[in-house]
Design a protein around this motif. Structure first.
Motif, PDB file in Angstrom:
ATOM      1  N   ALA A 379       0.832  -1.213   0.000  1.00  9.22           N
ATOM      2  CA  ALA A 379       0.000   0.000   0.000  1.00  9.22           C
ATOM      3  C   ALA A 379       0.866   1.262   0.000  1.00  9.22           C
ATOM      4  CB  ALA A 379      -0.934  -0.007   1.209  1.00  9.22           C
ATOM      5  N   GLN A 380       1.956   1.240   0.790  1.00 10.75           N
ATOM      6  CA  GLN A 380       2.857   2.409   0.820  1.00 10.75           C
ATOM      7  C   GLN A 380       3.538   2.611  -0.541  1.00 10.75           C
ATOM      8  OE1 GLN A 380       4.582   0.600   4.495  1.00 10.75           O
ATOM      9  NE2 GLN A 380       5.318   2.680   4.794  1.00 10.75           N
ATOM     10  N   TYR A 381       3.931   1.502  -1.128  1.00  9.06           N
ATOM     11  CA  TYR A 381       4.552   1.512  -2.463  1.00  9.06           C
ATOM     12  C   TYR A 381       3.631   2.246  -3.438  1.00  9.06           C
ATOM     13  CZ  TYR A 381       6.589  -0.897  -6.633  1.00  9.06           C
ATOM     14  OH  TYR A 381       7.174  -1.226  -7.830  1.00  9.06           O
ATOM     15  N   TYR A 382       2.373   1.880  -3.360  1.00  6.26           N
ATOM     16  CA  TYR A 382       1.402   2.468  -4.282  1.00  6.26           C
ATOM     17  C   TYR A 382       1.222   3.970  -4.021  1.00  6.26           C
ATOM     18  CZ  TYR A 382      -2.974   3.251  -6.756  1.00  6.26           C
ATOM     19  OH  TYR A 382      -3.934   3.750  -7.586  1.00  6.26           O
ATOM     20  N   GLU A 383       1.117   4.312  -2.748  1.00  9.45           N
ATOM     21  CA  GLU A 383       0.938   5.729  -2.401  1.00  9.45           C
ATOM     22  C   GLU A 383       2.112   6.571  -2.926  1.00  9.45           C
ATOM     23  OE1 GLU A 383      -1.688   7.221  -1.135  1.00  9.45           O
ATOM     24  OE2 GLU A 383      -2.667   5.260  -1.117  1.00  9.45           O
ATOM     25  N   ILE A 384       3.314   6.061  -2.721  1.00  9.74           N
ATOM     26  CA  ILE A 384       4.517   6.771  -3.198  1.00  9.74           C
ATOM     27  C   ILE A 384       4.463   6.918  -4.715  1.00  9.74           C
ATOM     28  CG2 ILE A 384       7.026   6.565  -3.497  1.00  9.74           C
ATOM     29  CD1 ILE A 384       7.060   5.144  -0.722  1.00  9.74           C
ATOM     30  N   GLU A 437      13.645   5.377  -6.879  1.00 12.96           N
ATOM     31  CA  GLU A 437      14.490   5.896  -5.798  1.00 12.96           C
ATOM     32  C   GLU A 437      13.731   5.898  -4.466  1.00 12.96           C
ATOM     33  OE1 GLU A 437      17.646   6.790  -5.994  1.00 12.96           O
ATOM     34  OE2 GLU A 437      17.674   7.293  -3.866  1.00 12.96           O
ATOM     35  N   ASN A 438      12.463   6.227  -4.508  1.00 14.39           N
ATOM     36  CA  ASN A 438      11.694   6.372  -3.271  1.00 14.39           C
ATOM     37  C   ASN A 438      11.094   5.070  -2.750  1.00 14.39           C
ATOM     38  OD1 ASN A 438      11.467   9.368  -2.355  1.00 14.39           O
ATOM     39  ND2 ASN A 438      11.504   9.377  -4.589  1.00 14.39           N
ATOM     40  N   VAL A 439      10.635   4.216  -3.659  1.00 19.76           N
ATOM     41  CA  VAL A 439      10.034   2.966  -3.151  1.00 19.76           C
ATOM     42  C   VAL A 439      11.093   2.037  -2.554  1.00 19.76           C
ATOM     43  CG1 VAL A 439       8.001   3.012  -4.650  1.00 19.76           C
ATOM     44  CG2 VAL A 439      10.046   1.800  -5.426  1.00 19.76           C
ATOM     45  N   ARG A 440      12.337   2.170  -3.007  1.00 16.28           N
ATOM     46  CA  ARG A 440      13.393   1.320  -2.446  1.00 16.28           C
ATOM     47  C   ARG A 440      13.595   1.593  -0.961  1.00 16.28           C
ATOM     48  NH1 ARG A 440      18.460   1.753  -3.985  1.00 16.28           N
ATOM     49  NH2 ARG A 440      18.115   3.912  -4.567  1.00 16.28           N
ATOM     50  N   LYS A 441      13.230   2.785  -0.526  1.00 19.43           N
ATOM     51  CA  LYS A 441      13.416   3.127   0.893  1.00 19.43           C
ATOM     52  C   LYS A 441      12.485   2.318   1.805  1.00 19.43           C
ATOM     53  CE  LYS A 441      14.899   7.758  -0.324  1.00 19.43           C
ATOM     54  NZ  LYS A 441      14.430   9.117  -0.611  1.00 19.43           N
ATOM     55  N   LEU A 442      11.475   1.674   1.208  1.00 22.56           N
ATOM     56  CA  LEU A 442      10.554   0.890   2.030  1.00 22.56           C
ATOM     57  C   LEU A 442      11.233  -0.343   2.631  1.00 22.56           C
ATOM     58  CD1 LEU A 442       7.369   1.015  -0.223  1.00 22.56           C
ATOM     59  CD2 LEU A 442       7.710   2.159   1.965  1.00 22.56           C
ATOM     60  N   GLY A 443      12.330  -0.773   2.019  1.00 22.79           N
ATOM     61  CA  GLY A 443      13.086  -1.873   2.629  1.00 22.79           C
ATOM     62  C   GLY A 443      12.956  -3.198   1.916  1.00 22.79           C
ATOM     63  N   SER A 444      11.744  -3.637   1.635  1.00 22.88           N
ATOM     64  CA  SER A 444      11.612  -4.994   1.070  1.00 22.88           C
ATOM     65  C   SER A 444      11.634  -5.005  -0.457  1.00 22.88           C
ATOM     66  CB  SER A 444      10.300  -5.628   1.556  1.00 22.88           C
ATOM     67  OG  SER A 444       9.192  -4.958   0.993  1.00 22.88           O
ATOM     68  N   VAL A 445      11.726  -3.833  -1.072  1.00 20.06           N
ATOM     69  CA  VAL A 445      11.580  -3.743  -2.529  1.00 20.06           C
ATOM     70  C   VAL A 445      12.857  -4.173  -3.269  1.00 20.06           C
ATOM     71  CG1 VAL A 445      11.228  -2.123  -4.430  1.00 20.06           C
ATOM     72  CG2 VAL A 445       9.882  -1.902  -2.341  1.00 20.06           C
ATOM     73  N   ILE A 446      12.722  -5.149  -4.163  1.00 20.25           N
ATOM     74  CA  ILE A 446      13.820  -5.526  -5.064  1.00 20.25           C
ATOM     75  C   ILE A 446      13.244  -5.571  -6.473  1.00 20.25           C
ATOM     76  CG2 ILE A 446      15.608  -7.211  -5.621  1.00 20.25           C
ATOM     77  CD1 ILE A 446      15.229  -8.390  -2.831  1.00 20.25           C
ATOM     78  N   ARG A 447      13.838  -4.807  -7.367  1.00 24.21           N
ATOM     79  CA  ARG A 447      13.300  -4.762  -8.735  1.00 24.21           C
ATOM     80  C   ARG A 447      13.690  -5.995  -9.533  1.00 24.21           C
ATOM     81  NH1 ARG A 447      13.313   0.747 -11.989  1.00 24.21           N
ATOM     82  NH2 ARG A 447      12.273  -0.686 -13.380  1.00 24.21           N
ATOM     83  N   TYR A 448      12.799  -6.404 -10.437  1.00 23.04           N
ATOM     84  CA  TYR A 448      13.135  -7.509 -11.334  1.00 23.04           C
ATOM     85  C   TYR A 448      12.959  -7.055 -12.772  1.00 23.04           C
ATOM     86  CZ  TYR A 448       8.199  -8.732 -12.277  1.00 23.04           C
ATOM     87  OH  TYR A 448       6.898  -8.731 -12.679  1.00 23.04           O
ATOM     88  N   LYS A 449      13.619  -7.776 -13.704  1.00 22.44           N
ATOM     89  CA  LYS A 449      13.679  -7.383 -15.106  1.00 22.44           C
ATOM     90  C   LYS A 449      14.000  -5.893 -15.202  1.00 22.44           C
ATOM     91  CE  LYS A 449      10.110 -10.620 -16.563  1.00 22.44           C
ATOM     92  NZ  LYS A 449       8.790 -10.735 -17.161  1.00 22.44           N
TER      93      LYS A 449
END
Lengths: 489, 100
Positions: A379-384, A437-449
């Motif tokens: 939910a935070q990811y989405y808000e950001i 840059e901002n969603v990575r600060k949430l901690g659990s985010v790892i991008r794929y592809k």
């Protein structure tokens, strides 16, 4: 390494022609330029020198041996469709277009797996299974029929059976790979038996080729899991916000209801699916205009009608208890016109039949910040994402899936743009970078592809010993650095 | 089942309401998808420009879902194989003509 010119180019062209035949190799600009960019993303185009289309593992092997001897980059390619630009040739070289290797080689109905060639697409695979093995199905991503199966699997694609089976990577039983040095290796159970039934119990070397974005070898065959094609029922679940929707999905995931797929969209992507082009009329904050912003699609399967009815009842009870709304898709679909129904129903049976899912009607461009994530942060990811996108005048199209029984989630935000408007492309690029840059600060985010710039960010806080191990493995497998350079982990 | 049924009716009502709200002029007023465009023949190139840019080279045109089966359907692509011979390749070539 760079692009190749003059006599050297002619010589290599002739060698490639002797391997695959002159009709299947080209260095002409009108052929090669179509491999220079992926045609969807805002990533800069690259350049290749040759395109070659082998028809067998042995031909791939000869091509790779030639490339390794000459220290020319090799870019494995199936359909060039992804949202991260990971098959854009960054340092010239040979694009190995695997589309001629598109066959199903074996289906084992008893152990439920298929052995397929490296260039097969969803359309090829599904077409074959529907004709010859209608009691079995494969896990498929929400993408068009021309998308490559193996790239989707080895790059952790999210499949429509992701809730029971996990990511595409977990659907792989074994691989045959041409290594950058030209050897052919088989990993998984197929390394010591003719049965491609799994990856246990020997060391799991399949991992050497999963998540490496084509930088450790060219996959020429794969054993992939198939599943029983049981009667199914699909439900639409609506919640006012993504936060509420996540809570409902989390509870459903823990209820043990035989769910095979749980995915969700926000209002903006729902509009895309319905082909709305006038995006200025789509509200940035739907909940403030009386709309809802979470649209879930879940699928259950059952062996008997009674079982299906009991599961349906439990789903409706849980959703209502948690403050959501639910309806089975057969009922919902009747609200749409006949031609729209057909399109929307394909969402429950991919590959999809239409491109609205990528919103190409607005100028053809789209790129994502696609991430593996804890359900705590969705939910935070989405808000950001929506607040940053709004700043750039963009709508954030949210799409996500609950994976492997709810053990992890995938959340993805697409930003669309007009490919014919360079300012719009640049705006989309900046918007994506800021979201990332901002969603990575949430901690659990790892991008794929991920495109190269995001890959670097992924690893900024990585365990240094793990990083060094990755580098050592890469050097060991690809001493001359020829495999998909510019896209290394 | 009764509770579930009530929930379903609410869900349907909400969806109906949302469509009514956004479609007839208040929110989304126009639905344009490529297959709804009127493709007139023999117009100036400008007329076709937007159509070309819809293409995301997704490969959908290479396949058809017919009589319950997916099948390959692009004659020129299947003959010559290179990307340039599929529609996704022909369109970028056509786009080039607009930029000249």
């Amino acid at each position: 390494m760079g692009t190749i010119e003059g006599e050297g180019k002619e010589r290599i062209l002739k060698e490639l022609e002797s391997i695959v035949g002159s009709e299947y190799v080209s260095s002409s600009r009108e052929i090669t330029f179509l491999y220079h960019w992926d045609f969807v993303t805002a990533e800069e185009p690259g350049r290749c020198d040759f395109v070659v289309m082998p028809s067998s593992t042995e031909e791939v092997q000869e091509i790779v041996r030639l490339a390794n001897r000459e220290k020319i980059p090799v870019i494995p390619w199936v359909s060039g469709m992804n949202f991260g630009g990971i098959c854009i040739p960054r340092k010239g070289g040979i694009v190995v277009d695997l589309r001629r290797m598109n066959k199903v080689l074996e289906v084992n109905e008893d152990d439920m797996y298929a052995v397929v060639e490296g260039g097969i697409t969803w359309g090829d695979l599904k077409g074959y299974l529907e004709k010859h093995h209608p009691n079995l199905r494969a896990g498929i991503t929400w993408s068009p029929a021309g998308t490559g199966v193996i790239p989707s699997y080895i790059c952790y694609g999210m499949l429509d059976l992701g809730f029971i089976g996990g990511t595409g990577a977990e659907f792989i039983n074994g691989l045959e790979v041409v290594l950058p040095t030209g050897e052919i290796v088989r990993v998984g159970s197929c390394m010591c038996t003719n049965y491609w039934l799994g990856r246990a119990p020997l060391p799991d070397l399949v991992g050497l080729f999963i998540g490496w974005d084509g930088t450790t070898g060219v996959v020429t065959k794969a054993g992939i899991k198939l599943w029983p094609n049981l009667p199914r029922k699909d439900f639409i679940i609506i919640a006012d916000t993504v936060d509420t929707g996540v809570k409902i999905f989390r509870k459903l995931a823990k209820a043990g209801l035989g769910i095979v797929d749980m995915c969700f969209l926000n209002y903006v992507w729902l509009c895309s699916l319905q082909g709305y082009q006038e995006d200025e009329n789509i509200p940035f904050e739907p909940e403030k205009t009386g709309g809802n912003d979470f649209y879930g699609l879940i699928t259950i399967t059952a062996y008997t009608e009674k079982e299906m009815e009991a599961k349906s009842e439990a789903i409706m009870k849980i959703v209502e208890e948690e403050g959501g709304l639910v309806a089975d898709i057969e009922t919902v679909i009747n609200m749409f016109s006949e031609n729209e129904r057909e399109n929307l129903l394909t969402l429950t049976n991919p590959p999809i039949h239409f491109y609205g899912v990528w919103n190409f009607s607005r100028g053809g461009g789209g790129e994502w910040v696609g991430s593996y994530i804890s359900s705590r942060h969705v939910a935070q990811y989405y808000e950001i994402a929506i607040s940053i996108a709004k700043k750039y005048g963009k709508h954030a199209c949210m799409y996500g899936r609950v994976m492997f029984g709810g053990h992890h989630w995938i959340a993805r935000v697409n930003i669309n743009f007009n490919k014919n408007d360079l300012e719009d492309v640049e705006r989309a690029r900046k918007c994506l970078m800021e979201i990332d840059e901002n969603v990575r600060k949430l901690g659990s985010v790892i991008r794929y592809k991920a495109p190269p710039w995001a890959k670097k960010r992924n690893l900024e806080k990585a365990n240094p010993t793990a990083l060094e191990l990755i580098r050592k493995i890469k050097r060991l497998l690809d001493p001359n650095g020829i495999m998909n350079p510019g896209h290394e982990i | 089942m009764r509770e579930g049924f009530t929930c379903q009716v609410k869900c349907m009502n909400f969806l109906k309401k949302s469509l009514e709200k956004y479609l007839p002029g208040k929110g989304i007023t126009k639905r344009i998808t490529p297959d709804q465009l009127e493709l007139k023949k023999f117009e100036d190139l400008e007329h076709y420009k937007d159509v070309l840019y819809f293409c995301g080279k997704c490969g959908q045109c290479r396949y058809v879902f017919q009589e319950a089966y997916w099948s390959r359907v692009c004659p020129s692509g299947e003959l010559k194989k290179f990307e340039a011979y599929y529609l996704g390749g022909k369109k970028p070539s056509a786009m080039g003509s607009f930029k000249r």
